[in-house]
Design an enzyme around this catalytic site. Structure first.
Site, PDB file in Angstrom:
ATOM      1  N   SER A   1       0.911  -1.246   0.135  1.00 27.05           N
ATOM      2  CA  SER A   1       0.070   0.044  -0.125  1.00 27.05           C
ATOM      3  C   SER A   1       0.973   1.368   0.081  1.00 27.05           C
ATOM      4  O   SER A   1       1.873   1.581   0.808  1.00 27.05           O
ATOM      5  CB  SER A   1      -1.036   0.117   1.377  1.00 27.05           C
ATOM      6  OG  SER A   1      -1.482   0.936   1.229  1.00 27.05           O
ATOM      7  N   GLY A   2       0.529   2.042  -0.830  1.00 27.38           N
ATOM      8  CA  GLY A   2       1.412   3.289  -1.042  1.00 27.38           C
ATOM      9  C   GLY A   2       2.472   3.278  -1.955  1.00 27.38           C
ATOM     10  O   GLY A   2       3.303   4.370  -2.142  1.00 27.38           O
TER      11      GLY A   2
ATOM     12  N   THR B   1      -2.121   1.856  -7.784  1.00 25.52           N
ATOM     13  CA  THR B   1      -3.104   2.407  -8.665  1.00 25.52           C
ATOM     14  C   THR B   1      -2.723   3.552  -9.558  1.00 25.52           C
ATOM     15  O   THR B   1      -3.130   3.761 -10.754  1.00 25.52           O
ATOM     16  CB  THR B   1      -4.018   3.364  -7.352  1.00 25.52           C
ATOM     17  OG1 THR B   1      -4.466   2.437  -6.651  1.00 25.52           O
ATOM     18  CG2 THR B   1      -5.358   3.990  -8.191  1.00 25.52           C
TER      19      THR B   1
ATOM     20  N   ASN C   1      -1.147   5.076   3.223  1.00 25.42           N
ATOM     21  CA  ASN C   1      -1.297   5.711   2.090  1.00 25.42           C
ATOM     22  C   ASN C   1      -2.766   6.352   2.112  1.00 25.42           C
ATOM     23  O   ASN C   1      -3.759   5.779   2.687  1.00 25.42           O
ATOM     24  CB  ASN C   1      -1.439   4.621   0.953  1.00 25.42           C
ATOM     25  CG  ASN C   1      -1.664   4.959  -0.550  1.00 25.42           C
ATOM     26  OD1 ASN C   1      -1.690   6.101  -0.701  1.00 25.42           O
ATOM     27  ND2 ASN C   1      -1.915   3.860  -1.345  1.00 25.42           N
TER      28      ASN C   1
ATOM     29  N   SER D   1      -5.431   4.411  -0.539  1.00 28.01           N
ATOM     30  CA  SER D   1      -5.139   2.816  -0.540  1.00 28.01           C
ATOM     31  C   SER D   1      -6.336   1.991  -1.251  1.00 28.01           C
ATOM     32  O   SER D   1      -7.470   2.252  -0.621  1.00 28.01           O
ATOM     33  CB  SER D   1      -4.848   2.445   0.659  1.00 28.01           C
ATOM     34  OG  SER D   1      -4.526   1.056   0.773  1.00 28.01           O
ATOM     35  N   SER D   2      -6.233   1.362  -2.159  1.00 24.55           N
ATOM     36  CA  SER D   2      -7.217   0.474  -2.796  1.00 24.55           C
ATOM     37  C   SER D   2      -7.475  -0.479  -1.744  1.00 24.55           C
ATOM     38  O   SER D   2      -6.534  -1.430  -1.106  1.00 24.55           O
ATOM     39  CB  SER D   2      -6.672  -0.143  -4.104  1.00 24.55           C
ATOM     40  OG  SER D   2      -6.578   0.727  -5.203  1.00 24.55           O
TER      41      SER D   2
ATOM     42  N   GLY E   1      -0.645  -5.444  -2.473  1.00 31.76           N
ATOM     43  CA  GLY E   1       0.481  -6.120  -2.063  1.00 31.76           C
ATOM     44  C   GLY E   1       0.754  -6.753  -0.839  1.00 31.76           C
ATOM     45  O   GLY E   1      -0.228  -6.804  -0.172  1.00 31.76           O
TER      46      GLY E   1
ATOM     47  N   GLU F   1       1.045  -7.268   2.890  1.00 27.42           N
ATOM     48  CA  GLU F   1       0.999  -6.674   3.982  1.00 27.42           C
ATOM     49  C   GLU F   1       1.297  -7.216   5.266  1.00 27.42           C
ATOM     50  O   GLU F   1       1.175  -8.251   5.510  1.00 27.42           O
ATOM     51  CB  GLU F   1      -0.545  -6.284   4.211  1.00 27.42           C
ATOM     52  CG  GLU F   1      -1.082  -5.408   3.045  1.00 27.42           C
ATOM     53  CD  GLU F   1      -2.524  -4.785   3.340  1.00 27.42           C
ATOM     54  OE1 GLU F   1      -2.939  -3.935   2.397  1.00 27.42           O
ATOM     55  OE2 GLU F   1      -3.109  -5.142   4.151  1.00 27.42           O
TER      56      GLU F   1
END
Length: 1023
Positions: free
Chosen positions: A106-107, A111, A156, A159-160, A383, A385
């Site tokens: 994340s981050g 995206t 993030n 974040s998705s 990704g 985590e």
């Protein structure tokens, strides 16, 4: 790629495959060099590594897109556009399907990477009105899905919180004609709970902050996020980097572009508002400890927005309906159970609405043409985590990454092996970590973690998270990649809580807390609530829940099983396509531009499996290129191949490498490509090429400069010849015209001279004009400088006599005017007096010319030199002029010095303090002077009385000044006479005498023998 090898020491290598050593240290050092030079993209073969710079870079312009269109993958520096373009053109050439897997934590910029790829296809693909509509909808689906599926996390701000796989469909001409989106594992728990420093999904804040007042009133909302329980748990409703108002406008516009009608949009926002109201539903405890709802306004808004009966909704939130054959039993909830049901309802509504939203977008992107299409898939998935506390969501996400890593290694090895086989190169087995053991640990039937978790969820009795952990310990106690507090050794046990288990993933160890695993996996919604929502008047809610079989007694699949099934389907989809990879890395945790955190980078490199991929790519040969490409670049290094190789490219490459001294172990010749084992071999070749390139450039420059110089010389010579010819012709024509003009002028001048005395005919007009011009030019050079200059005027020719006279008069008047305008008032008064003097004496008295240049003064005797007693006597009369004189007595003509004072009314003859004689101007009959150069003045005075004194004879050195002043003061200009010969004087009444004048050597005055006054003056020389 080869073109940038010369800069490898400065900005690193563009492909990690070319590293001398495949170690994490050399990997990081190369990445750091490029990152410091704002080069965020690097290749590992065809895999693209992207580092988030946390700042804007000017590398995503339309100009950059144009640069990468249709270019060989390794021809330009690494870029996400290069990967997107190569995938696109490979798809068109081979007419097969491809996918681009974008992964990272994340981050890291996943995206953004998918957005850049979509934008590139939107610009690079052919354009028509229909295609533009499809591309617009694809692009605008991003902000909608981000609003409903993205949230701020600790790592993030955007974040998705779901996995997304988008297929972009292309026709045979390469036009984007449709698309389809699959979503995976939306983090529904975020709807009801957020950790500190995190937010709920963006859409809730956008709705509250950006919605119009009318819309908020219709939805029963207030413009204050702090009012809603589901939005305040993270205590960061407002974030500086997020503009919810602007994002709301973008989402509204995007929904219209995707072709949502107004009814769907209103119902969609109504569902979002109902979730916020649902979070504010508060339960009270009755006397028995059960949950109750009394006059809850928030519940009324929930029922209104969802379009359900408020009484039934209240009953569903506080009672569970249990059906036993024909009987129905209502079991009341405790407050904790009621809150659980409320949150479960909120998660179910939001989760199913998100799925509906994705399906609705798919409908707008659907391609109706049944002909065969090729696709490029974009997989933007969460990704690996690793948080401080890892729960069910992290378990699913990391399981997904394990599966993708397994797929990644399989596809990479498969691609490498296929390329070796196609080229006829012997395949050498590659040593790598096979994570199949971990995937089996999670997903294997009956004995995998997911199977055990499902069994616990289905098992009757008091199944809890801890019993689930105990079952895991029983089943997997001896597994090398699984450990719990109970199974660990003493050292490891210190790092584990009793409710934790630890998995050794390919990327490293992750500790999971089992609290909430069963609830999140069950994700149950009671039957009476499902039945209620199936009858909803809100079209979206009714559609979302109508697909459920409410009559079925079969327990629905758990979340983990659903996710496992969807992953298997995704794996099947991806295995049928050609793979391209983008690995996104975070540069640092604090989002600071220009900072690269080595520890964080190494961690990500490890769990993204980049070193494994690099080792696979480097296991056999580090570099491979088609013969044509290799020969085209390096042929200058061998005399036999330069400048042209006439044979087969493979033979040319063989000759070239033999000339370069390649050892047999350093390279292999495939069917269409050369394979080079070590990067250092390529570097040596590249360095030799750089040296050769400079030599070739020097020779080419010399040849080219010589060629250009010769060509330029020829051009200049031809130009000079043409210019000479033109110049000579022009000069000859000018000379001819000049001579013709001269002949004509000479003829006219001769005729004009011959007829110069005649009237102005046509023949002499030009001659006369010349004469006139010539005279005027000469006159201009010799104009008189003063008014008195009467001799220097240029003599005119006869035809200009009259004109010359007029010009002379004009010039004289001009000089006079100029002179007059330049004199001062004092000078003007002086000239006026001189004019009077001139009128009286000019031409009459010999000494006049000598006096002209002498200026007049106001007086010759100052008042200080006059005796005060005299001044007292004449105090009533204003003194105008005073001058010293010599007075001659009437009897004997003896000279006596006196002062003569002129006042307003009389002239006074003064002897020291006495007034000897007062002569009134009225009694002054006249004034006589001789025409010679003497200074004798005779005042003729009226004598009526015998006792009265007669005429006054004086000598004055300032004769002209004195008489001029007298004529002005006494107004006696006409009384002054210039006499030739003798001047008769009247000594007394009736007694006359005379003053005689003559010239001599010296001036003198004496009484002559005849009794007259004889005045002798010198002769004045006339100039």
């Amino acid at each position: 790629m080869e073109g940038a090898l010369i800069a490898r020491d400065r900005v690193g290598l563009q492909d990690f495959v070319l590293l001398d050593e495949t170690t994490e240290t050399s990997f990081f050092n190369n990445l750091k060099k490029r990152f410091n030079g704002d080069l965020i993209y690097t290749y590992i073969g065809t895999l693209l590594v992207s580092v988030n710079p946390y700042k804007e870079l000017d590398i995503y312009t339309t100009k950059q897109m144009d640069l990468y269109m249709g270019v060989n993958f390794f021809e330009l520096p690494p870029h996400i556009y290069a990967l997107a373009d190569t995938a696109y053109h490979t798809m068109l050439t081979e007419f097969n399907n491809h996918f681009i897997l974008i992964s990272g934590e994340s981050g890291a910029g996943k995206t953004e990477a998918s957005k850049k790829i979509l934008q590139y296809y939107a610009v690079s693909c052919p354009s028509t009105t229909l295609l533009d509509t499809v591309r617009d909808r694809m692009l605008m689906s991003n902000p909608v899905l981000e609003a409903f599926g993205n949230a701020k996390t600790l790592k993030n701000d955007n974040s998705s919180r779901f996995g997304k796989y988008m297929d972009i469909q292309f026709d045979g001409q390469g036009d984007a004609v449709g698309g389809h989106i699959l979503n995976y594992l939306l983090e529904k728990s975020r709807v009801v709970h957020q950790n500190h420093g995190e937010r709920n999904f963006h859409i809730f804040y956008q709705l509250v902050e950006g919605g119009t007042d009318d819309l908020l009133q219709q939805l029963g909302l207030e413009r204050d996020c702090q009012h809603y329980y589901y939005l305040t748990q993270g205590e960061c409703a407002t974030v500086a980097s997020i503009n919810d108002k602007n994002d709301w406008k973008t989402v509204k516009n995007a929904l219209q572009v995707i072709d949502f009608d107004e009814s769907n949009i209103n119902q969609l926002f109504g569902v979002a508002a109902s979730v916020l109201h649902l979070g504010n539903v508060q339960f009270e405890c009755d006397s028995k400890g059960y949950a109750t709802l009394n006059n809850n306004a928030e519940l009324g808004w929930v029922s209104t927005l969802l379009g359900v009966n408020p009484q039934i909704l209240q009953e569903a939130l506080t009672y569970r309906k249990i059906e036993a054959k024909i009987d129905q039993v209502f079991s009341p909830f405790t407050i904790d159970h009621a809150i659980y049901v409320r949150d479960a309802l909120a998660k179910a509504i939001y989760g199913r609405t998100f799925t509906w939203l994705v399906n609705r977008i798919n409908e707008s992107l659907e391609n109706k043409d049944p002909s065969k299409k090729t696709v490029i898939g974009l997989l933007d998935i969460y990704g690996f985590e690793v948080f401080y506390v890892n729960s069910f969501e992290q378990f699913c996400i990391n399981y997904c990454n394990e599966k993708l890593q397994q797929l990644f290694i399989q596809l990479t090895l498969k691609a490498e092996q296929e390329e070796y086989e196609a080229e006829g190169i012997e395949w050498e087995p590659v040593q790598f970590f096979n994570n199949k053991i971990i995937c089996d640990l999670v997903e294997e039937k009956h004995i995998g973690i997911i199977s055990i978790l499902d069994e616990e969820c289905l098992r009757p009795g008091s199944a809890t998270d801890l019993t689930f952990l105990e079952r895991l310990e029983e089943k997997m106690g001896s597994h090398p990649h699984f450990v719990t507090h109970k199974l660990a050794d003493k050292m490891t046990r210190k790092t584990l809580e009793r409710g934790d288990f630890r998995l050794l993933h390919y990327a490293g160890e992750v500790t999971y807390c089992v609290v909430g695993f069963l609830d999140k996996n069950n994700d149950l919604l009671y039957r009476n609530i499902k039945e209620l929502l199936c009858q909803s008047k809100n079209g979206i809610v009714r559609e979302c829940f109508s697909t459920m079989d409410t009559e079925s007694r079969r327990r629905p699949e758990t979340v983990a099983t659903q996710f496992k099934s969807s992953l298997l389907k995704l794996t099947e989809i991806l295995m049928a396509k050609e793979a391209w990879y983008v690995r996104c890395l975070k540069s640092n945790e604090t989002k600071q531009p220009g900072r690269l955190d080595e520890t964080l980078i190494r961690h990500q490199v490890k769990y993204l499996g980049l070193m494994e991929h690099l080792r696979v790519r480097r296991a056999g040969f580090a570099y491979r290129r088609k013969y044509e490409t290799f020969l085209k670049r390096y042929k200058p290094l061998c005399p036999a191949t330069w400048p042209h190789w006439r044979g087969l490219p493979a033979d040319g490459v063989e000759v070239l490498v033999q000339h370069l001294g390649y050892l047999d172990t350093e390279y292999k010749m495939g069917r269409t490509k050369i394979f080079i084992r070590h990067a250092r071999t390529l570097f040596a070749t590249e360095d030799a090429f750089e040296r050769c390139k400079h030599e070739l450039a020097t020779r080419l420059q010399a040849k080219y400069k010589g060629y250009k110089a010769k060509g330029e010389f020829r051009k200049q010579k031809e130009a000079a010849t043409k210019i000479e010819n033109c110049w000579r012709g022009a000069q000859a024509r000018k000379e001819r015209e000049k001579r013709a003009w001269a002949v004509k002028v000479i003829k006219q001048f001769i005729k004009g001279y011959m007829t110069r005395g005649q009237a102005k005919p046509e023949d002499n007009s030009e001659y006369l004009a010349f004469v006139r011009q010539n005279y005027l030019n000469r006159l201009k050079q010799k104009l008189p400088k003063t008014v008195l200059d009467k001799t220097s005027w240029e003599s005119p020719p006869p035809v200009l006599t009259e004109s010359s006279a007029l010009l002379r008069a004009l010039h004289s008047r001009t000089m006079v005017r100029k002179y007059v305008r330049g004199i001062t008032p004092q000078r003007k008064a002086q000239l006026q007096l001189k004019s009077i003097t001139s009128t009286v004496f000019k031409g009459n008295k010999e000494s006049y010319p000598a006096s002209v240049a002498q200026p007049f003064v106001d007086t010759r005797i100052s008042e200080q030199d006059i005796d005060p007693r005299v001044l007292q006597m004449i105090r009533n009369e204003r003194i105008k002029y005073s001058v010293p004189v010599i007075k001659y007595d009437r009897n004997g003509f003896k000279p006596r010095p006196r002062q003569l004072i002129l006042t307003q009314t009389a002239a006074y003859v003064i002897d020291d303090a006495k007034v000897k004689q007062r002569i009134l101007y009225t009694s002054l009959k006249g004034v006589s002077v001789s025409n010679l150069s003497d200074d004798i003045i005779v005042f003729h005075i009226t004598c009526e009385d015998p006792k009265q004194k007669g005429d006054l004879v004086m000598q004055c050195d300032h004769l002209f000044e004195f008489l001029t002043k007298l004529s002005v003061i006494a107004n006696k200009q006409n009384a002054i006479k210039v006499v030739q010969g003798s001047i008769k004087i009247e000594i007394q009444a009736g007694k006359e005498c005379a003053v005689d004048f003559s010239t001599g050597q010296e001036p003198m005055a004496y009484k002559a023998k005849n009794g007259h006054l004889m005045v002798v003056s010198t002769r004045t020389r006339v100039r």
